[in-house]
Each structure stands twice: as C-alpha cells, then as structure tokens.
Write a protein that holds these residues in place. Structure first.
Motif, PDB file in Angstrom:
ATOM      1  N   LEU A 253       0.818  -1.219   0.000  1.00 31.27           N
ATOM      2  CA  LEU A 253       0.000   0.000   0.000  1.00 31.27           C
ATOM      3  C   LEU A 253       0.852   1.270   0.000  1.00 31.27           C
ATOM      4  CD1 LEU A 253      -3.009   1.028   0.207  1.00 31.27           C
ATOM      5  CD2 LEU A 253      -2.540   1.302   2.641  1.00 31.27           C
ATOM      6  N   PRO A 254       1.872   1.397   0.871  1.00 32.49           N
ATOM      7  CA  PRO A 254       2.661   2.641   0.831  1.00 32.49           C
ATOM      8  C   PRO A 254       3.375   2.857  -0.493  1.00 32.49           C
ATOM      9  CG  PRO A 254       3.631   1.027   2.339  1.00 32.49           C
ATOM     10  CD  PRO A 254       2.281   0.533   1.983  1.00 32.49           C
ATOM     11  N   ILE A 255       3.850   1.800  -1.128  1.00 25.87           N
ATOM     12  CA  ILE A 255       4.547   1.948  -2.410  1.00 25.87           C
ATOM     13  C   ILE A 255       3.586   2.419  -3.491  1.00 25.87           C
ATOM     14  CG2 ILE A 255       5.707   0.657  -4.250  1.00 25.87           C
ATOM     15  CD1 ILE A 255       7.111  -0.966  -2.082  1.00 25.87           C
ATOM     16  N   ILE A 256       2.385   1.863  -3.514  1.00 26.66           N
ATOM     17  CA  ILE A 256       1.378   2.285  -4.501  1.00 26.66           C
ATOM     18  C   ILE A 256       1.029   3.754  -4.300  1.00 26.66           C
ATOM     19  CG2 ILE A 256      -1.028   1.994  -5.209  1.00 26.66           C
ATOM     20  CD1 ILE A 256      -0.709  -0.993  -4.673  1.00 26.66           C
ATOM     21  N   LEU A 257       0.792   4.147  -3.056  1.00 20.08           N
ATOM     22  CA  LEU A 257       0.399   5.531  -2.782  1.00 20.08           C
ATOM     23  C   LEU A 257       1.565   6.497  -2.985  1.00 20.08           C
ATOM     24  CD1 LEU A 257      -1.868   4.965   0.353  1.00 20.08           C
ATOM     25  CD2 LEU A 257      -2.588   5.604  -1.949  1.00 20.08           C
ATOM     26  N   MET A 258       2.774   6.065  -2.669  1.00 18.74           N
ATOM     27  CA  MET A 258       3.947   6.917  -2.900  1.00 18.74           C
ATOM     28  C   MET A 258       4.157   7.145  -4.395  1.00 18.74           C
ATOM     29  SD  MET A 258       6.375   5.234   0.056  1.00 18.74           S
ATOM     30  CE  MET A 258       7.921   5.961  -0.468  1.00 18.74           C
ATOM     31  N   ASN A 259       3.845   6.131  -5.194  1.00 21.76           N
ATOM     32  CA  ASN A 259       3.954   6.283  -6.642  1.00 21.76           C
ATOM     33  C   ASN A 259       2.919   7.271  -7.174  1.00 21.76           C
ATOM     34  OD1 ASN A 259       4.933   5.203  -9.401  1.00 21.76           O
ATOM     35  ND2 ASN A 259       2.730   4.856  -9.503  1.00 21.76           N
ATOM     36  N   GLN A 260       1.739   7.285  -6.555  1.00 22.48           N
ATOM     37  CA  GLN A 260       0.661   8.165  -7.012  1.00 22.48           C
ATOM     38  C   GLN A 260       0.846   9.609  -6.549  1.00 22.48           C
ATOM     39  OE1 GLN A 260      -3.154   6.590  -5.889  1.00 22.48           O
ATOM     40  NE2 GLN A 260      -2.932   4.722  -7.092  1.00 22.48           N
ATOM     41  N   TYR A 261       1.284   9.795  -5.288  1.00 24.40           N
ATOM     42  CA  TYR A 261       1.255  11.118  -4.686  1.00 24.40           C
ATOM     43  C   TYR A 261       2.632  11.647  -4.280  1.00 24.40           C
ATOM     44  CZ  TYR A 261      -3.653   9.792  -4.267  1.00 24.40           C
ATOM     45  OH  TYR A 261      -4.933   9.370  -4.533  1.00 24.40           O
ATOM     46  N   GLY A 262       3.680  10.884  -4.551  1.00 19.95           N
ATOM     47  CA  GLY A 262       4.994  11.283  -4.079  1.00 19.95           C
ATOM     48  C   GLY A 262       5.301  10.630  -2.743  1.00 19.95           C
ATOM     49  N   ASP A 263       6.579  10.585  -2.391  1.00 16.26           N
ATOM     50  CA  ASP A 263       6.994   9.823  -1.211  1.00 16.26           C
ATOM     51  C   ASP A 263       6.337  10.307   0.077  1.00 16.26           C
ATOM     52  OD1 ASP A 263       8.539   8.422  -2.943  1.00 16.26           O
ATOM     53  OD2 ASP A 263      10.476   9.106  -2.162  1.00 16.26           O
ATOM     54  N   GLN A 264       6.412  11.594   0.358  1.00 13.87           N
ATOM     55  CA  GLN A 264       5.931  12.108   1.633  1.00 13.87           C
ATOM     56  C   GLN A 264       4.413  11.995   1.764  1.00 13.87           C
ATOM     57  OE1 GLN A 264       7.363  16.025   2.537  1.00 13.87           O
ATOM     58  NE2 GLN A 264       6.353  16.131   4.530  1.00 13.87           N
ATOM     59  N   LYS A 265       3.675  12.470   0.763  1.00 12.93           N
ATOM     60  CA  LYS A 265       2.214  12.427   0.823  1.00 12.93           C
ATOM     61  C   LYS A 265       1.701  10.988   0.731  1.00 12.93           C
ATOM     62  CE  LYS A 265       1.222  17.062  -0.982  1.00 12.93           C
ATOM     63  NZ  LYS A 265       0.554  17.838  -2.049  1.00 12.93           N
ATOM     64  N   GLY A 266       2.356  10.184  -0.095  1.00 10.96           N
ATOM     65  CA  GLY A 266       1.922   8.800  -0.244  1.00 10.96           C
ATOM     66  C   GLY A 266       2.096   8.004   1.037  1.00 10.96           C
ATOM     67  N   LEU A 267       3.234   8.193   1.711  1.00 11.63           N
ATOM     68  CA  LEU A 267       3.463   7.482   2.968  1.00 11.63           C
ATOM     69  C   LEU A 267       2.500   7.965   4.044  1.00 11.63           C
ATOM     70  CD1 LEU A 267       5.124   5.357   4.394  1.00 11.63           C
ATOM     71  CD2 LEU A 267       6.849   7.101   4.905  1.00 11.63           C
ATOM     72  N   ALA A 268       2.219   9.261   4.058  1.00  8.76           N
ATOM     73  CA  ALA A 268       1.246   9.795   5.018  1.00  8.76           C
ATOM     74  C   ALA A 268      -0.141   9.208   4.776  1.00  8.76           C
ATOM     75  CB  ALA A 268       1.202  11.325   4.916  1.00  8.76           C
TER      76      ALA A 268
END
Length: 314
Positions: A253-268
C-alpha cells in the motif's frame, strides 16, 4: 503489574515443555537448527521474551495470543487444549515466516546463521511438527476426534487462503505500479495476513467453544487485525534498507500511494489508512468485551493490538 491470570513465564514453560516433546524423534542436528531458528525469531517455544519483544504484528507471539485469547473467551476451559494448538500455530507461523523471508530474498538473522538450504529444512520440519501436534492433541470426552478434525481443517483452509494472497503478491511484482489498485492491494493483504490472524483467533474460539454471537465477532476481528498489522509492517519496511520491498517492485500500500502522490504524501496516506484499520479492529474489540461482559486483560490486549502506533513513526 498483574498482566493476566497466567503470567508469560507460566505460559512459556508449559509451551516449551510440549514443544520439546515433539522433538523427541527429530535428529539432534536438525533439532539444533530448529531450536536455534526459533530462538533467533524470539519464539515463546524456546525463549522468554520481555514485554518489549512482543511485536504488534504477532510474529513470535502467536502461541501467547491463542492461550490468552482462549482463557479470555472461556475462563473454565482446560488450558491443555489451547496449549496444544498454540504450539501448532507457533510452529506453523514460524515456517511461513521463514518461507516469506526466503521468497523475498531478505537477509534475516536466521538465514544469515543457517543459510538458505538449512532454513528450508527447518521450514519442512516445523510444518511436520505442527501436523504431528494436531494428530497427538488431547481428546475431549464425548467427541474424541472433533477438535483435531476441526483444527486440521481450519489450518489447511486458512493457510491456503494466505498462500493465495502471497502468490498474488509475488505475481504483481512484475506489474507497473499504477496497474495495481488500492482495492486489489487490500484484497491481497486481507488474504495474505488476515487469514493467518483469523487462524490464530479461530483456534482460540474453537477450544473455548464460544457462542455464535462471539464467533461472529471473532471472525470479523481476524481480518481487520491482520490488515492493520501488515500495513504497519509495510509502512515501516518501505523505509528500511535491509528490506527488499522497493528493490523487488512489491506493490504494498505505501509503495502504490507513494507512486501516485509522491513519497511524503503517499506514505502519510498509507499511515492514515493503517490507522483506519486500527480503529476498525478496536471497535471489534469493544464489541467482544461488551458481548462477554468483561474487559480484556492487558497482556492479551498488548499481544493483539492496537497500541503500537509508534511503529508508524507518526
């Protein structure tokens, strides 16, 4: 502090004794590797962990969760039944953890010390020992084989679900990051991790002979806890240099979201999703306490939950 009617030390001594009995027919050299692998994994079968060693993801505490959960669900039940299935689960989950490490090509203390070939032998031995423990489980008066049959069926059913999730997890490594939806990611997580927590709680409910209402709550709690703990691990592992999630192209999940929104926002965003599942699991725990009419004792709550938000680095 009074953690529970049974102390960790009491539980550990009982489980270690049962486990040692299973090793009687194992060659001493293989037995040595099995014990060493479990020691390095902080298993209750071989060593007594401190409270700080009890991780949120339940690894190394499967046996403890089953014994304590059974005791909480039915305070009048004979603990030997729970202890037997606790040993089964601890052996089985340790084997699955080692397989996961081998598949992910992670360099863990066990693999570093034993090597991959000897670790594979330990995996097979632990799986056989778990099945042996079920076969030689104590029989209940009036239904001598019912507990064994139900436990064996549950072990196979939940493990096949988990393996299906693990297999899908490996297959999507070759996909583009934007080709895996959040829904599919959570579906894989529920299968891979939710099924295993459901197995542990299911063993406890089986031994405790719970009511249909309690069984329904337990059935809903397992997947939620499994997803919460797995997402917690994923949010931590994506930042660890010794983990291969990013290098292997895993679609957590964090990798998918980091790819979509960038590292900081995706991890958050991934951490927020993790807290959502934590809240859902907490709600089920409250329902269970309400249904049983008594609070959960602290050691069980510590083992199952929920309180380890610091692992998310919030």
């Amino acid at each position: 502090m009074d953690l529970s009617p049974l102390s960790i030390s009491d539980i550990q001594k009982s489980l270690a004794l049962q486990f040692r009995g299973l090793l009687n027919d194992v060659h001493p050299l293989l037995c040595q590797d099995i014990v060493r692998a479990l020691e390095l994994s902080h298993s209750l079968l071989t060593s007594l962990p401190t409270e700080q060693d009890l991780p949120s993801a339940l690894s190394g505490a499967w046996a403890l969760s089953i014994v304590l959960c059974t005791q909480y669900l039915n305070q009048d039940i004979e603990q030997e039944y729970a202890g037997n299935l606790a040993v089964v689960a601890e052996c089985w989950m340790a084997a699955l953890d080692f397989i996961d490490d081998l598949q992910d090509e992670d360099v863990t203390p066990v693999i570093q010390e034993l090597g991959r070939a000897r670790t594979q032998s330990v995996v097979l031995a632990l799986q056989l020992l778990a099945q042996k423990a079920i076969l030689f489980a104590p029989s209940r008066e009036g239904s001598p084989d019912a507990l064994k049959l139900h436990a064996a069926h549950m072990l196979l059913e939940k493990t096949l679900v988990s393996l299906g999730g693990q297999h899908r997890d490996m297959l999507v490594e070759s996909y583009a990051a934007n080709a895996v939806s959040l829904e599919e990611c959570l579906e894989i997580t529920a299968a891979k991790s939710g099924a295993l927590v459901s197995l542990a709680l299911g063993f406890a409910a089986l031994v405790a002979e719970v009511s249909e209402e309690v069984q329904h709550i337990v059935d809903a709690l397992g997947p939620l806890l499994g997803i919460y703990h797995q997402l917690t691990n994923d949010c931590t592992d994506v930042l660890r240099a010794d983990k291969s999630d990013l290098a292997r192209g895993k679609k957590t999940l964090p990798i998918i979201l980091m790819n979509q929104y960038g590292d900081q926002k995706g991890l958050a965003a991934a951490r927020s999703m993790t807290l959502l599942y934590r809240e859902r699991a907490l709600n089920q725990l409250v329902l269970l306490e309400t249904c049983l009419g008594r609070p959960m004792f602290p050691l069980l709550r510590h083992t199952l939950d929920v309180a380890h938000v610091e692992n998310l680095n919030l």
